[in-house]
Design an enzyme around this catalytic site. Structure first.
Site: not given
Ligand code: AMP
Length: 251
Positions: A35, A148, A29, A183
């Site tokens: 995302h 990540d 979220g 982020s």
């Molecule tokens: P999270 O909600 O932080 O667990 O992220 C969900 C997915 O989105 C994960 O695979 C992250 O690596 C990806 N993600 C988050 N921020 C970015 C970004 N700035 N660029 C590319 N992918 C992202």
């Protein structure tokens, strides 16, 4: 977009997908353009698209970080709906962990380095929850961000180790125009923190030894968690205003 909250309901709907390809994007979220880049690919490359929004507590070693995670479910639903996602899986802890996390999946090597060394148990939580999602959603393709990168490598290893029938698709880091990797946690920064944050990527991209880069980061006002080069990649984590930021670049 249909919102599904239980495993039973998702499995029933999954039966109706037949041979259609299913693209899956798991998230915690607090959705943003990073995302959304994954969502767009999942939609474009598959017959059916599934996203999940689940703030997974087992991957947080810091209770305060979990409690202050900046996510708003209504905003996330609106964004996913607008992007064109077909199904949103949004479970709760009892739904995801009927065992109360008595069972977990552990990698014994790379998960103990970098972020894993600084956040004990973090990757156990990540691998466990993603394995659960894969068993529920049974995606053809699953999309993960290179932001990540260590997480992506560990998931790739898990898929191979357990012979999972899913293709993992790594997606490039989406950055602000000033270089800052987007982020959810950036939202926790003050205006002054947000003004300084782009220096993180700028200093990483500037090159140098691990020690030199760490020194430059500290001088700029970051508290360095680690700066490590491994397998032609520079990984780093810093704290800014108690917010933990991570980034990595290919070298
Ligand atoms: P999270 O909600 O932080 O667990 O992220 C969900 C997915 O989105 C994960 O695979 C992250 O690596 C990806 N993600 C988050 N921020 C970015 C970004 N700035 N660029 C590319 N992918 C992202």
């Amino acid at each position: 977009m249909k919102i599904i909250k239980t495993v039973e309901e998702f499995k029933e709907i999954r039966k109706t997908f037949g041979d259609k390809s299913v693209g899956f994007v798991p998230t915690m979220g607090g959705l943003h353009d990073g995302h959304l880049s994954l969502m767009k690919r999942a939609i474009a490359e598959n017959d059916i698209s599934v996203a999940s929004v689940y703030l997974n507590p087992t991957q947080f070693n810091d209770k305060k970080d979990l409690e202050t995670y900046p996510a708003n479910f209504a905003d996330d639903c609106a964004l996913l709906e607008k992007a064109g996602i077909n199904y949103l899986f949004a479970p709760t802890y009892p739904v995801m962990y009927p065992d109360d996390y008595k069972y977990m999946l552990t990698e014994k090597d790379f998960s103990k380095e970098l972020c894993g060394a600084k956040r004990p148990g973090h990757f156990d939580g990540v691998l466990t929850v993603v394995m659960k999602f894969f068993n529920i959603v049974r995606p053809t393709r699953a999309y993960f961000g290179e932001k990540d990168f260590q997480q992506y490598k560990l998931l790739d290893g898990m898929v191979k180790a357990f012979f999972l029938d899913v293709q993992l698709i790594p997606c490039p880091i989406v950055r602000e125009a000033n270089g800052l990797a987007i982020s959810s946690r950036n939202r926790k920064l003050s205006p002054a923190g947000l003004a300084l944050a782009p220096k993180f990527h700028e200093i990483l991209a500037g090159g140098g030894s691990e020690e030199e880069i760490a020194k430059k980061l500290e001088s700029a006002g970051f508290k360095v968690d680690y700066v490590t080069k491994k397998d032609n990649r520079l990984y780093a984590a810093v704290f800014l205003e108690e917010v933990r930021l991570i980034d990595n670049i290919s070298i």
